[in-house]
Design a protein around this motif. Structure first.
Motif, PDB file in Angstrom:
ATOM      1  N   ASP A  96      54.816  71.442  47.522  1.00  0.00           N
ATOM      2  CA  ASP A  96      53.944  72.030  47.327  1.00  0.00           C
ATOM      3  C   ASP A  96      53.997  73.969  48.060  1.00  0.00           C
ATOM      4  O   ASP A  96      52.846  74.214  47.523  1.00  0.00           O
ATOM      5  N   ASN A  97      55.046  73.568  49.079  1.00  0.00           N
ATOM      6  CA  ASN A  97      55.276  75.276  49.167  1.00  0.00           C
ATOM      7  C   ASN A  97      56.475  75.139  49.202  1.00  0.00           C
ATOM      8  O   ASN A  97      57.188  74.400  49.176  1.00  0.00           O
ATOM      9  N   ILE A  98      57.324  76.528  49.192  1.00  0.00           N
ATOM     10  CA  ILE A  98      58.365  76.827  48.879  1.00  0.00           C
ATOM     11  C   ILE A  98      59.044  77.904  49.931  1.00  0.00           C
ATOM     12  O   ILE A  98      58.326  78.709  50.316  1.00  0.00           O
ATOM     13  N   ALA A  99      60.084  77.406  51.255  1.00  0.00           N
ATOM     14  CA  ALA A  99      60.244  78.325  51.438  1.00  0.00           C
ATOM     15  C   ALA A  99      62.202  78.297  51.537  1.00  0.00           C
ATOM     16  O   ALA A  99      62.207  78.052  50.900  1.00  0.00           O
ATOM     17  N   VAL A 100      61.870  79.817  51.296  1.00  0.00           N
ATOM     18  CA  VAL A 100      63.339  80.543  50.735  1.00  0.00           C
ATOM     19  C   VAL A 100      63.978  80.679  52.162  1.00  0.00           C
ATOM     20  O   VAL A 100      63.937  81.734  52.451  1.00  0.00           O
ATOM     21  N   VAL A 101      65.361  80.556  52.182  1.00  0.00           N
ATOM     22  CA  VAL A 101      65.849  81.180  52.836  1.00  0.00           C
ATOM     23  C   VAL A 101      66.749  81.876  52.403  1.00  0.00           C
ATOM     24  O   VAL A 101      67.523  81.602  51.212  1.00  0.00           O
ATOM     25  N   TYR A 102      67.338  83.275  53.355  1.00  0.00           N
ATOM     26  CA  TYR A 102      68.507  83.713  52.652  1.00  0.00           C
ATOM     27  C   TYR A 102      68.688  84.041  53.610  1.00  0.00           C
ATOM     28  O   TYR A 102      68.408  84.923  54.883  1.00  0.00           O
ATOM     29  N   GLU A 103      70.668  84.011  53.978  1.00  0.00           N
ATOM     30  CA  GLU A 103      71.326  84.839  55.422  1.00  0.00           C
ATOM     31  C   GLU A 103      70.430  84.064  56.448  1.00  0.00           C
ATOM     32  O   GLU A 103      70.400  84.750  57.610  1.00  0.00           O
ATOM     33  N   GLY A 104      70.126  82.516  56.739  1.00  0.00           N
ATOM     34  CA  GLY A 104      69.483  82.769  57.853  1.00  0.00           C
ATOM     35  C   GLY A 104      68.221  82.499  58.378  1.00  0.00           C
ATOM     36  O   GLY A 104      68.305  82.613  59.220  1.00  0.00           O
ATOM     37  N   LYS A 105      67.717  83.520  57.239  1.00  0.00           N
ATOM     38  CA  LYS A 105      66.225  83.606  57.991  1.00  0.00           C
ATOM     39  C   LYS A 105      65.254  83.357  56.751  1.00  0.00           C
ATOM     40  O   LYS A 105      65.549  83.109  55.422  1.00  0.00           O
ATOM     41  N   ILE A 106      63.459  83.090  57.252  1.00  0.00           N
ATOM     42  CA  ILE A 106      62.882  82.810  56.072  1.00  0.00           C
ATOM     43  C   ILE A 106      62.780  84.039  55.179  1.00  0.00           C
ATOM     44  O   ILE A 106      61.514  84.792  56.159  1.00  0.00           O
ATOM     45  N   GLN A 107      62.924  84.256  54.284  1.00  0.00           N
ATOM     46  CA  GLN A 107      62.635  85.417  53.107  1.00  0.00           C
ATOM     47  C   GLN A 107      61.244  85.050  52.917  1.00  0.00           C
ATOM     48  O   GLN A 107      60.758  86.337  52.454  1.00  0.00           O
ATOM     49  N   GLY A 108      60.663  84.146  52.779  1.00  0.00           N
ATOM     50  CA  GLY A 108      59.248  84.036  52.230  1.00  0.00           C
ATOM     51  C   GLY A 108      58.765  82.796  51.731  1.00  0.00           C
ATOM     52  O   GLY A 108      59.682  81.949  52.127  1.00  0.00           O
ATOM     53  N   GLU A 109      57.902  82.321  51.954  1.00  0.00           N
ATOM     54  CA  GLU A 109      57.116  81.744  51.489  1.00  0.00           C
ATOM     55  C   GLU A 109      55.916  81.507  50.671  1.00  0.00           C
ATOM     56  O   GLU A 109      55.201  82.385  50.649  1.00  0.00           O
ATOM     57  N   ILE A 110      56.006  80.334  49.547  1.00  0.00           N
ATOM     58  CA  ILE A 110      54.943  80.595  48.818  1.00  0.00           C
ATOM     59  C   ILE A 110      54.388  79.309  48.214  1.00  0.00           C
ATOM     60  O   ILE A 110      55.019  78.071  48.340  1.00  0.00           O
TER      61      ILE A 110
ATOM     62  N   GLU B  74      63.727  71.458  40.122  1.00  0.00           N
ATOM     63  CA  GLU B  74      63.152  70.453  41.306  1.00  0.00           C
ATOM     64  C   GLU B  74      62.031  70.741  42.247  1.00  0.00           C
ATOM     65  O   GLU B  74      60.822  70.530  42.738  1.00  0.00           O
ATOM     66  N   VAL B  75      62.380  71.993  42.857  1.00  0.00           N
ATOM     67  CA  VAL B  75      61.453  72.975  43.482  1.00  0.00           C
ATOM     68  C   VAL B  75      60.316  73.149  43.024  1.00  0.00           C
ATOM     69  O   VAL B  75      59.384  72.768  44.076  1.00  0.00           O
ATOM     70  N   LEU B  76      60.537  73.967  41.919  1.00  0.00           N
ATOM     71  CA  LEU B  76      58.972  73.906  41.230  1.00  0.00           C
ATOM     72  C   LEU B  76      58.396  72.822  41.241  1.00  0.00           C
ATOM     73  O   LEU B  76      57.004  73.181  40.699  1.00  0.00           O
ATOM     74  N   GLY B  77      59.337  71.786  40.678  1.00  0.00           N
ATOM     75  CA  GLY B  77      58.420  70.524  39.797  1.00  0.00           C
ATOM     76  C   GLY B  77      58.013  69.585  41.013  1.00  0.00           C
ATOM     77  O   GLY B  77      57.186  69.531  40.970  1.00  0.00           O
ATOM     78  N   PHE B  78      58.651  69.935  42.428  1.00  0.00           N
ATOM     79  CA  PHE B  78      58.155  68.927  42.540  1.00  0.00           C
ATOM     80  C   PHE B  78      57.363  69.093  43.980  1.00  0.00           C
ATOM     81  O   PHE B  78      58.740  68.735  45.643  1.00  0.00           O
TER      82      PHE B  78
ATOM     83  N   LYS C  33      52.362  76.970  43.260  1.00  0.00           N
ATOM     84  CA  LYS C  33      51.568  76.914  41.760  1.00  0.00           C
ATOM     85  C   LYS C  33      51.091  78.181  41.448  1.00  0.00           C
ATOM     86  O   LYS C  33      51.378  78.729  41.140  1.00  0.00           O
ATOM     87  N   ASP C  34      51.845  79.447  42.574  1.00  0.00           N
ATOM     88  CA  ASP C  34      52.062  80.184  41.612  1.00  0.00           C
ATOM     89  C   ASP C  34      53.475  80.908  42.118  1.00  0.00           C
ATOM     90  O   ASP C  34      54.073  82.152  41.978  1.00  0.00           O
ATOM     91  N   ALA C  35      54.660  80.123  42.390  1.00  0.00           N
ATOM     92  CA  ALA C  35      55.632  80.349  42.311  1.00  0.00           C
ATOM     93  C   ALA C  35      56.212  80.470  41.083  1.00  0.00           C
ATOM     94  O   ALA C  35      56.219  79.617  39.954  1.00  0.00           O
ATOM     95  N   THR C  36      56.954  81.329  40.342  1.00  0.00           N
ATOM     96  CA  THR C  36      58.054  81.435  39.092  1.00  0.00           C
ATOM     97  C   THR C  36      59.248  81.570  39.562  1.00  0.00           C
ATOM     98  O   THR C  36      60.171  81.478  40.726  1.00  0.00           O
ATOM     99  N   GLN C  37      60.399  81.111  39.194  1.00  0.00           N
ATOM    100  CA  GLN C  37      62.158  81.032  39.130  1.00  0.00           C
ATOM    101  C   GLN C  37      62.588  82.488  39.840  1.00  0.00           C
ATOM    102  O   GLN C  37      63.192  82.546  40.190  1.00  0.00           O
ATOM    103  N   ASP C  38      61.474  83.513  38.709  1.00  0.00           N
ATOM    104  CA  ASP C  38      61.726  85.268  39.019  1.00  0.00           C
ATOM    105  C   ASP C  38      61.091  85.107  40.714  1.00  0.00           C
ATOM    106  O   ASP C  38      62.801  85.824  41.370  1.00  0.00           O
ATOM    107  N   LYS C  39      60.432  84.725  41.658  1.00  0.00           N
ATOM    108  CA  LYS C  39      60.142  85.056  41.913  1.00  0.00           C
ATOM    109  C   LYS C  39      60.643  84.692  43.476  1.00  0.00           C
ATOM    110  O   LYS C  39      61.022  84.772  44.115  1.00  0.00           O
TER     111      LYS C  39
END
Ligand SMILES: Nc1ncnc2c1ncn2[C@@H]1O[C@H](COP(=O)(O)OP(=O)(O)OP(=O)(O)O)[C@@H](O)[C@H]1O
Ligand SMILES: Nc1ncnc2c1ncn2[C@@H]1O[C@H](COP(=O)(O)OP(=O)(O)OP(=O)(O)O)[C@@H](O)[C@H]1O
Ligand SMILES: [Mg+2]
Ligand SMILES: [Mg+2]
Lengths: 322, 290, 496, 322
Positions: free
Chosen positions: C461-475, C455-459, C478-484
């Motif tokens: 515009d941007n994805i913020a990924v949280v890891y242990e209480g920090k935003i590890q990265g935002e992508i 769902e995240v990848l499908g719908f 359209k550039d995102a993949t499951q692996d990333k």
């Protein structure tokens, strides 16, 4: 982000609900004994335990009830009715021990009646026991015709008087009874499946049902215990006063509930320890005894009691916080 | 042996004490009734006049609470316990306990049915009931219909006063209904209103205390129904004066309290105190006040 | 063991929920049960395990007519049930929960705590779930609670295991572990009934699929003989296009901006910004802290430091009331606990955050209120008899729609949706995405916290990924993949 | 297969909670008036309404409290304390109307105090109000020194007496007050956002909070209303008896709670109607009045009252059924 981190934030509420009731009791004891040295007399302590015992017994039963998120307002009336029954039977010539036994069985039956109404009638415990409080009290008046029941059969019977007036190794006999029932209640609540189910029922009734707990049976059993223990209190009181008073136990439900809550048990059910309730009953006992020793006027006693209860539960607020 | 129900070791010899050294402990059946508030006043005034210390507890009409209070008074080693028992039977174990501790007990307003008390200061509730019946009969005439407002079911005063009244009216007055109004003024009003609906033809009312009579008077207003009660509280006596209540069998709570303290002093003077000390009761009539 | 349900029917009052359902399951098979929200899946399973009475039909266990009296009875006959709605005791410890009403006893009826602890640990270890058994269950995240439910059902000698949306609160890692377990159980001959709205899972794990619609079983297929299109068609009664509608975002000004938001021990230095018209997805592993961040922004929980800006102006939000005044809406992840008033009517639930808008001098305009509720119920396709029904009487998915309706209706400029499609069927999901599109077209900014990577990848515009209480990265999506996303979610870095 | 099927199964519980309280009232009225014809006298009905009014006023406030799943045990003490305050001020020479106004404001403040303790202290309403019940009662005793407060200033003031003893067009003035506050309470509960939020809070406090309800403010406001209405009752009672009794209102909390529950409101919160509470208060009033008229002995009155309450709530069990 790991599990030890929770411990960082010191939580006053949590502190109270763990150690608090005991701490409150200690503070109270220290305060009173500084103000009046006779408080720590062995004699006074014996008085204190004796004064606490009936409320403690009722509170042990009330604890189970409250853990299921219920309440039992009828305990005082059950105490009076079963006491009057037993006294009546003694007057009619029954040996006191047998009469006591029948008296507590009667109490258990009254309790079961409450439980059945709640379980099968599906009505709120508050209102059911408010109604039966009135019914049992009325029945006590009818039975006693409004007069205290007493007579030479009671005044002269040693076995009758021992329960509420006797001493064993210098300790009032009723204190042993309180301790014995404390141990039983403790084991029942903390070491058996019955106790687990009690917590479960209070924590989440629907989930308890899904887990296959026979909630109806459990509710009936719990109110039976409450009725039984109130009746034990009734027997002690009858023996202690050498008479059964028609208005005995009026208002005792409030003291028992206060003991349970002071002990850290949540009125919402599902949370609390039996030890806390014992401590809660002692707090109330020390409060009453202490205020008498300190000579606080009876008008102010009510104010002080209210403030102490308030302070204790506010420290214990953590309960409703999550 | 290890087990016991306690045994008596009471001393008979009294060590004399000056009045100002007599520490008085008091346990009253209730303080939410003006009558007993006035007993307390009587005790306090007399003690104050003689310089002795008083400590008063309110048993809130609970025998077991009263027991606890007496235990606590014994712990405090007071010199005398003045007790106004919630119940004459239930007080017995406490009186015995005080006897064991060698503390003299004075019963006030109600006796103790066991143990040893120095004296019982009392106005006779049964007699008061009888006097009230007598007065009411005089007022309304023979065989008139009357009603009775009872006190809290089971309360000692209710039982005794009712007993006296009911016995005295037998064959004399027609008691059509008895209803409890809990010794309470508000309840006295509503209960009287309801009684008047059911029995509009009553000629008199006996209220077991002044408070209920004051409530009843409000319900009766200016109908010609005679009201008689027992107690003699300031409010009650004022109502007699103004004619709202026709008669009160007045007990004298302040005197009762005073007599109890006096008995204590007498005891510590080493004098003999008689078994009963009668607190006078007398009838106060509105016809006299006018 | 083989179970056959034949022609089962059941009504709740006037509402005929099941109208002759057939379903069967055999040892060693994973049989998926699919159907729209409210199709009757959970009801059917409740009937099988004796939690509900039924009106007609037969249950055959190994060919013999059987009726279980209650869940315990079913369990003793080897049928275990992991419920859709969690049935646990928040105040009681993990081990107490796992053994409730099945306690191990020593002599004199005394509990054997040590043995129970040992067995509970073992069951959790099997799932690779590192959960302390002594803590209260209520202090754990929803995902962990779900793992406990699963572990619990594995402790007994289970022959038939019913899983009603077991993965609704789980992320990829846990799902992978769960599927390993399912495969092992299968080999051991356990029969598994698997209910899920996640289409891809069905094709990964099941052997057969039965589709229910409107209280009847429409079709049963061998999984290898069918495809998503077919199943969706059976479920919704028509063909459906893509799962995820296209996003054609027109970003406006920055709407909500968060700077260095920190809550000690929970999350740290969180920075992000969402523009009007944008769907910003928050991804991460279970317990990463996404929910906590959103709760802090919305004023439910306190935070220690950091700033929140709305349209460039700093705001101080100390309660949800404030947040709503600042036009923020928040769909909580736990709909039963914080989302719904279960005993209240749908109408009373839906208009609650907006009720002040329908009042003049405090008096409610009943007509406007009713129109508002009717409009929202229709727009979201809530399946109910009437707006006066109690929320508790709806199926899980429909309850979710009600919570969504509540916040869509609040007219928020920023909508925080925590797991908005949890437990929602494919058809309804599509409707929800369409609705989100419509909202962003009107300039609403949406933050979508989701554990469903698809769902995240499908719908979004941007994805913020949280890891242990920090935003590890935002992508950018359209550039995102499951692996990333997974790399970031597990604490890794993307090399630019 | 269609909607008419529901009608087949007649649900007694549902019937009661819809129409039941009213039906119960009617049955009671019919029964009493058959047994004693003077029941339906205009005079008696006026008495009845008058007797009901104080309990009804307290019950209206209690209804809000109970809808939030709370409870207020301190209403009786608030009634007494605010009544004593007002009486004291009148004796000191203040005009009665002003004293009444200050009295009800005091009551509202006491209520707000309860509310603040519950909202900010996060303690259970039962135990908070149990404690403040004791505190307020003690304060009343201290203030009155245990004696009723009365004096010629009260007995001779018409404006003082009118509130509780006056008649307007043949109807006791306090009945108008009851009706006015009923209408206000009805509108507040059923027609305003305040009412909607009250229901929401009682249905699910967390969900209400997340939906933007200022739950703390709401709780304080609701207990303030309860305190205010109890104080209004206190003014009426003081005026009616031309004196402030230190033990006025003892036990009134139970009658008010019973009225609310008899009216079909669930103690679990979130469900119930204001009209039901009015009917519930009337049921209790008719019961008390009727038992007096029928001359039932006070011992049996308690039994009858208990049984009637029990019967009514058992019929209403539907509430807790889902
Ligand atoms: N206790 C109940 N009372 C009344 N109606 C109910 C009850 N439980 C379920 N229903 C109704 O039965 C229908 C089927 O519900 P069920 O929970 O079985 O659906 P489901 O297929 O599991 O849906 P979901 O995918 O949303 O979980 C729904 O229309 C629901 O409203
Ligand atoms: N009620 C609670 N009490 C204590 N700790 C909690 C509570 N809820 C969550 N936590 C803990 O807070 C951390 C963050 O959980 P949170 O629910 O915010 O994660 P998340 O990223 O939203 O993941 P998910 O919602 O998928 O579980 C986790 O360590 C979790 O165990
Ligand atoms: Mg379902
Ligand atoms: Mg989350």
């Amino acid at each position: 982000m790991n599990n030890t981190e929770t411990k960082k934030k010191f939580n006053m509420g949590e502190f109270y609900s763990k150690l608090g009731p005991l701490a409150a009791l200690l503070i109270l004891v220290i305060f009173v004994s500084i103000m009046n040295s006779s408080f720590l007399n062995v004699n006074n302590l014996m008085n204190l335990f004796q004064q606490v015992s009936v409320n403690a017994l009722i509170a042990f039963g009330m604890q189970f009830v409250i853990l299921t998120a219920g309440i039992d307002l009828s305990v005082g009336s059950i105490l009076a009715l079963s006491g009057a029954f037993a006294a009546q039977m003694i007057l009619m010539g029954m040996p006191p021990l047998l009469a006591f036994l029948i008296g507590v069985v009667m109490g258990a039956i009254f309790g079961a009646f409450n439980g059945a109404l709640i379980a099968y009638g599906k009505a709120a415990p508050f209102i059911v026991t408010l109604a039966t409080m009135s019914v049992f009290r009325g029945a006590t008046y009818v039975l006693t015709n409004g007069n205290p029941i007493t007579g030479p059969k009671m005044n002269n019977s040693l076995s009758f008087q021992f329960l509420g007036q006797g001493y064993l190794f210098g300790i009032p006999f009723q204190v042993y009874i309180m301790i014995i029932f404390y141990v039983i209640a403790y084991l029942l609540l903390h070491k058996t499946t019955f106790g687990r189910k009690t917590y479960a029922l209070g924590g989440n009734e629907k989930a308890a049902f899904v887990a296959g707990v026979n909630t109806k049976k459990l509710i009936i059993l719990i109110y039976t215990i409450a009725g039984f223990l109130s009746a034990v209190g009734g027997m002690i009181l009858t023996s202690q006063l050498a008479s059964a008073q028609p208005d005995a136990g009026t208002g005792y439900e409030m003291d028992a509930i206060a003991a349970v809550v002071l002990g850290g048990t949540s009125l919402a059910g599902g949370k609390g320890k039996m030890f806390g309730t014992l401590v809660g009953a002692l707090i109330i006992g020390v409060l009453n005894n202490g205020m008498n020793l300190l000579g606080i006027s009876s008008f102010y006693q009510q104010i002080v009691k209210g403030i102490v209860i308030l302070t204790a539960v506010l420290l214990d607020r953590k309960q409703s916080q999550n | 042996g290890a087990a016991s129900v306690g045994n008596n070791k009471s001393s008979s010899k009294v060590t004399k004490k000056a009045a100002k050294n007599v520490k008085i402990g008091v346990s009253l059946s209730t303080l939410s009734n003006p009558f007993f508030v006035n007993v307390k006043k009587g005790i306090d005034n007399e003690a104050k006049a003689n310089g002795s210390k008083v400590e008063t507890f309110d048993a809130q009409n609970d025998s077991s609470k009263q027991n606890n209070q007496i235990s606590d008074l014994i712990t405090k080693k007071v010199d005398v316990i003045i007790v106004n028992p919630v119940d004459s039977d239930a007080i017995v174990p406490s009186v015995k306990k005080a006897n064991q501790a060698g503390i003299p007990v004075i019963a006030c307003d109600r006796g103790s049915n066991g143990g040893k008390v120095v004296t019982t200061v009392a106005s006779d509730n049964v007699k008061a009931g009888k006097m009230a019946a007598q007065f009411l009969a005089d007022q309304v005439g023979s065989n008139a219909k009357v009603a009775e407002l009872e006190g809290t079911p089971g309360a000692d005063a209710a039982v005794q006063r009712g007993k006296g009244f009911d016995a005295a009216i037998k064959g004399n007055l027609d008691l059509v209904t008895k209803q409890s109004a809990n010794f309470d003024r508000a309840k006295g009003l509503s209960t009287m209103q309801n009684i008047l609906q059911a029995h509009s033809d009553i000629k008199g009312v006996f209220a077991q205390n002044d408070e209920m009579a004051l409530g009843a008077a409000k319900a009766i207003k200016n109908q010609d129904i005679k009201i008689v009660s027992i107690d003699g509280t300031p409010d009650g006596l004022a109502a007699v004066k103004s004619g709202q209540i026709d008669g009160i069998v007045a007990q004298q709570p302040k005197t009762e309290g005073k007599l109890a303290v006096k008995a204590a002093y007498k005891y510590y003077q080493g004098k003999k105190v008689s078994k009963t000390t009668a607190s006078p009761i007398h009838l106060v009539k509105s016809s006299d006040a006018k | 063991m083989q179970i056959e349900l034949k022609n089962i029917s059941k009504a709740f009052g006037p509402n005929k929920v099941l109208r002759g359902v057939d379903f069967s399951i055999q040892s060693g098979e994973v049989h998926a049960l699919m159907g729209e929200n409210g199709a009757g899946k959970s009801t059917l399973m409740n009937i099988l395990t004796g939690l509900l009475d039924f009106d007609g039909g037969n249950i055959l266990v190994d060919g013999k007519e059987t009726r279980f009296n209650n869940a315990l009875d079913a369990e003793q006959h080897g049928v275990a049930f992991i419920h859709q709605e969690m049935n646990n005791f928040a105040e009681m410890s993990v081990v107490e929960n796992m053994f409730l009403n099945r306690e191990i006893k020593k002599s004199f009826g005394m509990l054997d705590m040590a043995e129970m602890r040992k067995q509970a640990k073992a069951a959790l270890d099997r799932l690779g779930a590192d959960i302390p058994v002594g803590v209260p269950v209520g202090s754990l995240s929803v995902g962990r609670q779900q793992m406990i439910e699963i572990a619990k059902s594995l402790m007994n000698k289970t022959q038939v295991l019913i899983m009603d949306e077991p993965t609704a609160a789980l992320t990829e890692n846990e799902i992978a572990k769960l599927f390993d377990i399912i495969r092992t159980l299968k080999k051991q001959g356990v029969a598994i009934i698997y209910i899920s709205h996640r289409m891809e899972e069905i094709f990964q794990i099941s052997d057969r699929v039965t589709v229910m619609r409107d209280g009847v079983s429409v079709n049963t297929y061998k999984t290898e003989d069918t495809d998503v299109k077919q199943i969706v068609h059976d479920m919704v009664g028509r063909d459906m296009g893509d799962f995820y509608p296209d996003r054609n975002p027109k970003f406006g000004e920055s709407y909500l901006k968060v700077e260095n938001l920190t809550s000690d021990g929970v999350f740290k230095d969180v920075n992000f910004e969402v523009r009007s018209g944008e769907v910003l997805a928050f991804s991460g592993l279970m317990g990463a802290g996404r929910t906590e961040i959103m709760r802090a922004i919305f004023g439910i929980d306190k935070f220690n430091s950091g700033k929140i800006f709305i349209k460039g102006k700093e705001v101080h939000i100390s309660s949800p009331e404030h947040a709503i005044q600042h036009n923020i809406g928040f769909l909580t992840e736990d709909r039963k606990d914080e989302g719904l008033i279960l005993d209240a009517s749908l109408a009373d639930n839906i208009d609650l955050p907006s009720i002040d808008g329908f009042a003049k001098h405090g008096f409610i305009d009943k007509k406007a209120d009713k129109d508002f509720v009717d409009m929202l119920m229709k727009r979201l396709g809530v399946k109910a008899q009437s707006a006066k029904d109690a929320a508790a009487s709806l199926s899980g998915g429909n309850q979710q729609k009600v919570v969504l309706a509540k916040w869509v209706g609040s007219g928020s400029q920023v909508l925080i949706l925590d797991e908005p499609t949890r437990g929602v069927d494919v058809g309804a999901k599509r409707e929800i995405y369409d609705l989100m599109n419509e909202l962003t077209d009107r300039g609403t900014a949406i933050i979508m916290v989701s554990s469903d990577l698809d769902e995240v990848l499908g719908f979004s515009d941007n994805i913020a990924v949280v890891y242990e209480g920090k935003i590890q990265g935002e992508i950018a999506t359209k550039d995102a993949t499951q692996d990333k996303v997974m790399t970031l979610a597990t604490g890794g870095k993307l090399d630019e």
